[in-house]
Design a protein around this motif. Structure first.
Motif, PDB file in Angstrom:
ATOM      1  N   ILE A  59       0.827  -1.208   0.000  1.00 12.46           N
ATOM      2  CA  ILE A  59       0.000   0.000   0.000  1.00 12.46           C
ATOM      3  C   ILE A  59       0.861   1.258   0.000  1.00 12.46           C
ATOM      4  N   ILE A  60       1.985   1.246   0.734  1.00 14.19           N
ATOM      5  CA  ILE A  60       2.885   2.394   0.718  1.00 14.19           C
ATOM      6  C   ILE A  60       3.596   2.478  -0.625  1.00 14.19           C
ATOM      7  N   GLY A  61       4.010   1.340  -1.139  1.00 13.13           N
ATOM      8  CA  GLY A  61       4.676   1.317  -2.437  1.00 13.13           C
ATOM      9  C   GLY A  61       3.817   1.896  -3.544  1.00 13.13           C
ATOM     10  N   HIS A  62       2.502   1.758  -3.406  1.00 17.66           N
ATOM     11  CA  HIS A  62       1.601   2.302  -4.422  1.00 17.66           C
ATOM     12  C   HIS A  62       1.649   3.835  -4.467  1.00 17.66           C
ATOM     13  N   TYR A  63       2.142   4.445  -3.390  1.00 15.04           N
ATOM     14  CA  TYR A  63       2.232   5.909  -3.342  1.00 15.04           C
ATOM     15  C   TYR A  63       3.668   6.401  -3.447  1.00 15.04           C
ATOM     16  N   ALA A  64       4.593   5.517  -3.768  1.00 14.26           N
ATOM     17  CA  ALA A  64       5.994   5.930  -3.894  1.00 14.26           C
ATOM     18  C   ALA A  64       6.129   6.997  -4.976  1.00 14.26           C
ATOM     19  N   GLY A  65       6.837   8.086  -4.624  1.00  8.77           N
ATOM     20  CA  GLY A  65       7.027   9.189  -5.548  1.00  8.77           C
ATOM     21  C   GLY A  65       5.846  10.134  -5.635  1.00  8.77           C
ATOM     22  N   ILE A 343     -17.228  -2.671 -10.530  1.00  7.14           N
ATOM     23  CA  ILE A 343     -17.015  -3.216 -11.871  1.00  7.14           C
ATOM     24  C   ILE A 343     -17.583  -2.318 -12.978  1.00  7.14           C
ATOM     25  N   PRO A 344     -18.782  -1.719 -12.790  1.00  8.03           N
ATOM     26  CA  PRO A 344     -19.303  -0.868 -13.871  1.00  8.03           C
ATOM     27  C   PRO A 344     -18.613   0.499 -13.965  1.00  8.03           C
ATOM     28  N   MET A 345     -17.729   0.805 -13.038  1.00  3.52           N
ATOM     29  CA  MET A 345     -17.098   2.121 -13.013  1.00  3.52           C
ATOM     30  C   MET A 345     -15.791   2.122 -13.816  1.00  3.52           C
ATOM     31  N   ASP A 346     -15.102   3.252 -13.817  1.00  4.43           N
ATOM     32  CA  ASP A 346     -13.861   3.386 -14.583  1.00  4.43           C
ATOM     33  C   ASP A 346     -12.776   2.483 -13.994  1.00  4.43           C
ATOM     34  N   ILE A 347     -12.145   1.683 -14.846  1.00  8.48           N
ATOM     35  CA  ILE A 347     -11.052   0.796 -14.446  1.00  8.48           C
ATOM     36  C   ILE A 347      -9.894   1.052 -15.401  1.00  8.48           C
ATOM     37  N   ASP A 348      -8.768   1.482 -14.867  1.00  3.84           N
ATOM     38  CA  ASP A 348      -7.688   1.935 -15.745  1.00  3.84           C
ATOM     39  C   ASP A 348      -6.360   1.827 -15.007  1.00  3.84           C
ATOM     40  N   TYR A 349      -5.300   2.228 -15.678  1.00  3.21           N
ATOM     41  CA  TYR A 349      -3.994   2.286 -15.051  1.00  3.21           C
ATOM     42  C   TYR A 349      -3.873   3.574 -14.231  1.00  3.21           C
ATOM     43  N   GLU A 350      -2.804   3.698 -13.491  1.00  6.06           N
ATOM     44  CA  GLU A 350      -2.577   4.822 -12.593  1.00  6.06           C
ATOM     45  C   GLU A 350      -2.686   6.172 -13.309  1.00  6.06           C
ATOM     46  N   LYS A 351      -3.486   7.073 -12.721  1.00 10.60           N
ATOM     47  CA  LYS A 351      -3.635   8.423 -13.259  1.00 10.60           C
ATOM     48  C   LYS A 351      -3.169   9.506 -12.275  1.00 10.60           C
ATOM     49  N   ARG A 352      -2.847   9.080 -11.053  1.00  9.30           N
ATOM     50  CA  ARG A 352      -2.380  10.003 -10.009  1.00  9.30           C
ATOM     51  C   ARG A 352      -3.354  11.165  -9.795  1.00  9.30           C
ATOM     52  N   GLN A 353      -4.596  10.821  -9.548  1.00 11.35           N
ATOM     53  CA  GLN A 353      -5.623  11.824  -9.273  1.00 11.35           C
ATOM     54  C   GLN A 353      -5.653  12.171  -7.792  1.00 11.35           C
ATOM     55  N   ASP A 354      -6.318  13.274  -7.466  1.00 13.44           N
ATOM     56  CA  ASP A 354      -6.545  13.599  -6.062  1.00 13.44           C
ATOM     57  C   ASP A 354      -7.491  12.566  -5.470  1.00 13.44           C
ATOM     58  N   TRP A 355      -7.555  12.518  -4.143  1.00 15.49           N
ATOM     59  CA  TRP A 355      -8.299  11.474  -3.429  1.00 15.49           C
ATOM     60  C   TRP A 355      -9.766  11.448  -3.832  1.00 15.49           C
ATOM     61  N   LEU A 356     -10.437  12.602  -3.830  1.00 19.17           N
ATOM     62  CA  LEU A 356     -11.859  12.624  -4.133  1.00 19.17           C
ATOM     63  C   LEU A 356     -12.123  12.186  -5.568  1.00 19.17           C
ATOM     64  N   SER A 357     -11.387  12.721  -6.516  1.00 24.02           N
ATOM     65  CA  SER A 357     -11.607  12.373  -7.924  1.00 24.02           C
ATOM     66  C   SER A 357     -11.332  10.897  -8.179  1.00 24.02           C
ATOM     67  N   MET A 358     -10.260  10.370  -7.580  1.00 23.55           N
ATOM     68  CA  MET A 358      -9.903   8.962  -7.758  1.00 23.55           C
ATOM     69  C   MET A 358     -11.006   8.040  -7.231  1.00 23.55           C
ATOM     70  N   GLN A 359     -11.534   8.358  -6.043  1.00 20.95           N
ATOM     71  CA  GLN A 359     -12.558   7.500  -5.448  1.00 20.95           C
ATOM     72  C   GLN A 359     -13.881   7.607  -6.193  1.00 20.95           C
ATOM     73  N   LEU A 360     -14.222   8.808  -6.687  1.00 18.91           N
ATOM     74  CA  LEU A 360     -15.521   8.987  -7.337  1.00 18.91           C
ATOM     75  C   LEU A 360     -15.606   8.300  -8.694  1.00 18.91           C
ATOM     76  N   VAL A 361     -14.503   8.224  -9.429  1.00 19.37           N
ATOM     77  CA  VAL A 361     -14.570   7.533 -10.727  1.00 19.37           C
ATOM     78  C   VAL A 361     -14.609   6.020 -10.548  1.00 19.37           C
ATOM     79  N   ALA A 362     -14.253   5.538  -9.353  1.00 18.21           N
ATOM     80  CA  ALA A 362     -14.167   4.096  -9.110  1.00 18.21           C
ATOM     81  C   ALA A 362     -15.328   3.553  -8.286  1.00 18.21           C
TER      82      ALA A 362
END
Length: 444
Positions: A59-65, A343-362
């Motif tokens: 989980i920490i590695g997912h936020y590296a950089g 499953i019906p929501m957006d599924i994609d590779y890393e886009k580095r969005q802000d927390w709210l935007s990332m959670q709302l598309v998923a």
């Protein structure tokens, strides 16, 4: 400014001040064994700490950089305590000229979301009602007691056994939602009691592993619907999901299964098999391969209790069949509820969005009702749960209107569906992904 594989002694320079870094420098440290994160503009070298992180190393590695401030705030109910553990990892801070957020995130949206969280905290939305969770635990134990009493008083006939199986599957599903509450540290003020009750509910009441769940589920929350980071969208080549992966597989001529028919075979290998086959194998493999002996003891206690209760009536063979049938029923319940919002929501590779935007598309929500709240363990408020994972679930409804208003302000789509519509969307999205795969497979 390089390095980072080990802890550095460059916290301060020769002039006694913190070393400063640009985002470009921070973003060079993203590989295993060399990982930096930014929290509240401070730069931390977490290269070695990831091995001891209670939430798992990945989980920490997912936020590296990246800027991990919003995730850090979302996952930790006691920020002051965690900051103490982070002090030895501190190696500097961002240069004054650098923005607080990376990847061109909307600073105004991030700030407004931070203020919303502070307001909800001030209004008591992060305070649990002990009676709610006590009653929830009580109704689980009552369901199990009724099931056993039915066998005791009415025997092992087919009709009675079917009723018992439904009661046990209901108890298992509801225990699944309760362990989810403790796993997210949303019930007690202290993490210790949450962890202890988590092991009791998921181990003794369900026969699973708390550490296995933490490792999977926190990754899902940290990067929902992000390929290679969210384990819940790792379909093991059985399905293709979203709009990107099907085209990718089609162009590469990958065909492990006829994906254009996946919306049909989903009913045969998805809900029926996830818990009794895949999760069952993964849980025990994880406990043995990682030496999770405490979890194994809790898990064994469940099996001892179950077989002591039911082998005296059914014998070993039929008790095993009953056990697997209960898992089969529970698996359907679990898959439909957990996948209807993802499953019906957006599924994609890393886009580095802000927390709210990332959670709302998923994520998306399901209409509120007493039944929907109970049936889904309040995961019909999936959006609020993902934004505030430590918030007690009985308070999601209080946060929902405020979240919707913030989304409207910034043009972020806030989606809510009926329960039936959400179930149907799972199948429709699999059918659409299958069509995208077939087109790319044949024509690209």
């Amino acid at each position: 400014m390089g390095g980072g594989g080990q802890q550095t002694d460059r916290i301060t320079g020769t002039n006694g001040r913190f070393s400063t870094y640009t985002w470009e420098e921070v973003q060079k440290h993203t590989k295993s064994g060399d990982q930096w994160i930014v929290v509240e503009r401070k730069v931390y070298n977490v290269s070695q700490w990831v091995k001891r992180h209670p939430g798992g190393r990945r989980i920490i590695g997912h936020y590296a950089g990246e800027d991990a401030t919003e995730a850090f705030t979302a996952f930790h109910p006691d920020l002051q305590l965690v900051r103490k553990y982070m002090k030895p990892l501190l190696i500097g801070e961002l240069e004054a000229s650098e923005p607080s957020q990376d990847s061109q995130k909307n600073a105004a949206l991030v700030e407004d979301f931070r203020l919303l969280r502070e307001q909800l905290e001030a209004e008591g939305c992060f305070k649990a009602q002990p009676l709610f969770f006590l009653l929830h635990l009580g109704h689980i134990l009552l369901l199990e007691a009724i099931a056993l009493m039915l066998v005791w008083n009415f025997g092992t006939g087919w009709i009675n056994t079917a009723i018992v199986a439904v009661l046990l599957a209901t108890a298992q599903s509801q225990a699944g939602w309760l362990q989810h509450d403790f796993g997210h540290l949303s019930v007690f003020k202290t993490s210790r009691w949450n962890h202890l009750m988590h092991k009791f509910v998921i181990g003794h009441l369900k026969g699973a592993s708390a550490e296995w769940w933490n490792h999977r589920h926190f990754q899902h929350h940290a990067k929902p619907n992000v390929f290679k980071k969210d384990p819940d969208v790792n379909m093991l080549n059985a399905f293709v999901v979203g709009k990107v992966q099907p085209v990718e597989y089609g162009i590469k001529k990958i065909k492990h299964l006829p994906y254009n028919h996946q919306h049909k075979y989903f009913f045969f290998i998805g809900p029926p098999l996830l818990i009794p086959v895949y999760f069952q194998f993964q849980i025990f493999h994880n406990m043995f391969s990682h030496g999770l002996w405490v979890d194994l003891v809790w898990c064994i206690s469940y099996y001892v209790r179950y077989f002591l209760c039911y082998t005296q009536f059914y014998g070993v063979f039929w008790a095993v069949l009953l056990f697997n049938f209960v898992r089969f029923l529970e698996s359907h319940w679990f898959v439909w509820v957990t996948q209807m919002s993802h499953i019906p929501m957006d599924i994609d590779y890393e886009k580095r969005q802000d927390w709210l935007s990332m959670q709302l598309v998923a994520t998306c929500n399901i209409e509120q009702s007493f039944f929907n709240d109970w049936f889904s363990g309040h995961l019909n408020f999936q959006t609020e749960h993902h934004l505030f994972p430590t918030m007690p679930r009985h308070n999601y409804w209080r946060a929902a209107p405020r979240v919707r208003a913030l989304c409207d302000k910034y043009g972020v789509k806030y989606e809510e569906k009926s329960l039936y519509g959400a179930f149907a969307d799972i199948v429709r999205s699999l059918e659409k992904s299958g069509e995208l795969w077939l087109d790319a497979y044949l024509n690209k």
